[in-house]
Scaffold this active site. Sequence first.
Site, PDB file in Angstrom:
ATOM      1  N   ASP A  80      20.755  22.827 -15.651  1.00  0.00           N
ATOM      2  CA  ASP A  80      20.665  21.505 -15.025  1.00  0.00           C
ATOM      3  C   ASP A  80      19.930  21.562 -13.691  1.00  0.00           C
ATOM      4  OD1 ASP A  80      22.750  21.217 -17.033  1.00  0.00           O
ATOM      5  OD2 ASP A  80      23.247  19.324 -16.059  1.00  0.00           O
ATOM      6  N   ASP A 122      26.664  23.392 -17.798  1.00  0.00           N
ATOM      7  CA  ASP A 122      27.102  22.007 -17.884  1.00  0.00           C
ATOM      8  C   ASP A 122      27.229  21.444 -19.298  1.00  0.00           C
ATOM      9  OD1 ASP A 122      26.132  22.690 -15.326  1.00  0.00           O
ATOM     10  OD2 ASP A 122      25.991  20.597 -14.777  1.00  0.00           O
ATOM     11  N   LYS A 123      26.184  21.541 -20.098  1.00  0.00           N
ATOM     12  CA  LYS A 123      26.207  20.933 -21.430  1.00  0.00           C
ATOM     13  C   LYS A 123      26.501  21.969 -22.510  1.00  0.00           C
ATOM     14  CE  LYS A 123      25.058  17.524 -19.022  1.00  0.00           C
ATOM     15  NZ  LYS A 123      25.176  18.300 -17.780  1.00  0.00           N
ATOM     16  N   SER A 469      25.337  14.824 -11.055  1.00  0.00           N
ATOM     17  CA  SER A 469      25.830  16.195 -11.099  1.00  0.00           C
ATOM     18  C   SER A 469      27.229  16.223 -10.515  1.00  0.00           C
ATOM     19  CB  SER A 469      24.906  17.101 -10.288  1.00  0.00           C
ATOM     20  OG  SER A 469      25.531  18.330 -10.014  1.00  0.00           O
TER      21      SER A 469
END
Length: 555
Positions: A80, A122-123, A469
């Site tokens: 990210d 994150d993902k 974020s």
Amino acid sequence: MRKNSSKVVDGIERLAQRSLFKAVGLTNEDLQKPLIAVVNSWNEVNPGHKHLRELAEFVKRGISQAGGTPLEFNTIALCDGIAMEHDGMRMVLPSRDLIADSVELMVRAHGFDAMVMLASCDKIVPGMLMAAVRLNIPAIIVTGGPMQAGKWRDRNNLNSGDAYEMVGAYYAGKFTLEDLAEFEDCVCPGVGSCSHMATANTMSTVTEALGMSLPGCGTTAAVDAAKLRLAEESGRKIMELLAKGITPRQIITRESIVNAIRYVLAVGGSSNATIHLPAIAHEAGIPLTVDIFDELSRQTPHISSLTPGGSYTIHDLHRAGGVQAVLKRLEPQLHLDALTVSGQTVRQNLAKVVIKDEDVIRPLDNPYHAEGGIAVLKGNLAQNGAVVKQSAVAEEMLTFTGTAKVFDREEDAMDAIYHGRIKPGDIVVIRYEGPIGGPGMREMLGATSAICGMGLDKQVALITDGRFSGATRGPAIGHVSPEAAEGGVIGLVQDGDIIKIDIPNRSLELLVDEDELERRRAKWVPRPTTEIGYLARYAKMVNPIYKGATLKIDC
């Protein structure tokens, strides 16, 4: 224990399949053991994933010791931070579902009996969890662990979020180019997920709170040898889960998801959890929308003040007892009979847990804030809701009325912030950045960090149908739904309009009368997209953000 792999390798008819497995070095003995997928997201691009190759070796060692045959494969892992502030950020949220799909395809095609999944950021972590629930074979997640905090001159506990704010501080005349060059060599000192309670560490620790990784895994640092031991133990533990027939849908239930949401609220975790937990629940067939976060936030105090909104780091949380210590504090509010990959219930896991720092993890009757870290706002500007990390908002900005400055792209807003066109009393509105309109729903860390770096975080707010974020702090309101591309009111806002934000009363209102809004609505036309490839398909397939930006299956 070989329910799936036996269909692939047993019998005369599977001679060809066995020969192909033997081509990669497996023996007859290997093929008579359960086949365990080691699902790795290692790559050389993402610092949160650079060290996962070594962790995978320890996982495989544990699997082999416990009588399984480990076979490793990879999936993608976007960073990210590197994708931030440019077109690359459109790819990040859509990658979550691609990760889940790629894992599903590999595991089903090759008849794996169970899997250990390695991820950090994150993902990738939620994508792995989605795949685990969808496939529903025994699974454990090994999260890669946080990066060490950076140090620069007299400043400690630095992380990548500080790097974005540093740019705003430079434009405000606080630092020189030489300062910036020195700073960037210090702020991220090594591998691991960025060292604050942003999305990466939120989702890694949520995985432990959900019961899908072993106790201690979520906060153990990337460079700590304890992480290697946890990886090996996870390899052994997966064989135990396989023998007992314990699968993710026995662990990820409505009760465990509620436990995980309470954890997020207690530590002031990332607002991205409001996207990912509903998506994970969706895979389990559990209806869940963003509204549950607000319902539970009113009941769950904010008891751990972590960066970026607070003063303590993820490493301080680990020293205080980590995720298990937070759960211990929340024990009166939790579903204690929820099962975990340790093979024990939450109640059993917490029996001997000790809270080692009463300020890092405060008592429920002495919290940092009476409510949890996330609030869901509604009003004519967000009929289906908008999300704010209220624990990271200064007291004086919890209610704010300001003048709209409207931008249809993040880049235009950034340019206005950096070059002094945003003034105290303004509300920056960035639209057409939702999952459909982006497409891809970019994070706005650059914009919020610019506002903070310019010293405007107590004078200017930001509202977007994009997202933020977990490193974001200040009055940043995202996930506005319906988004502009769906015809939401945020698409009708004009420069000079007055917007009223009232976080305590969960209100977000555009102070324009309904007749005027109807006149604007009659003239509004959808903004065309020129996207091709994956993002074009994504825009047609994605559900609204309040449903977790899950993908439709009937399109």
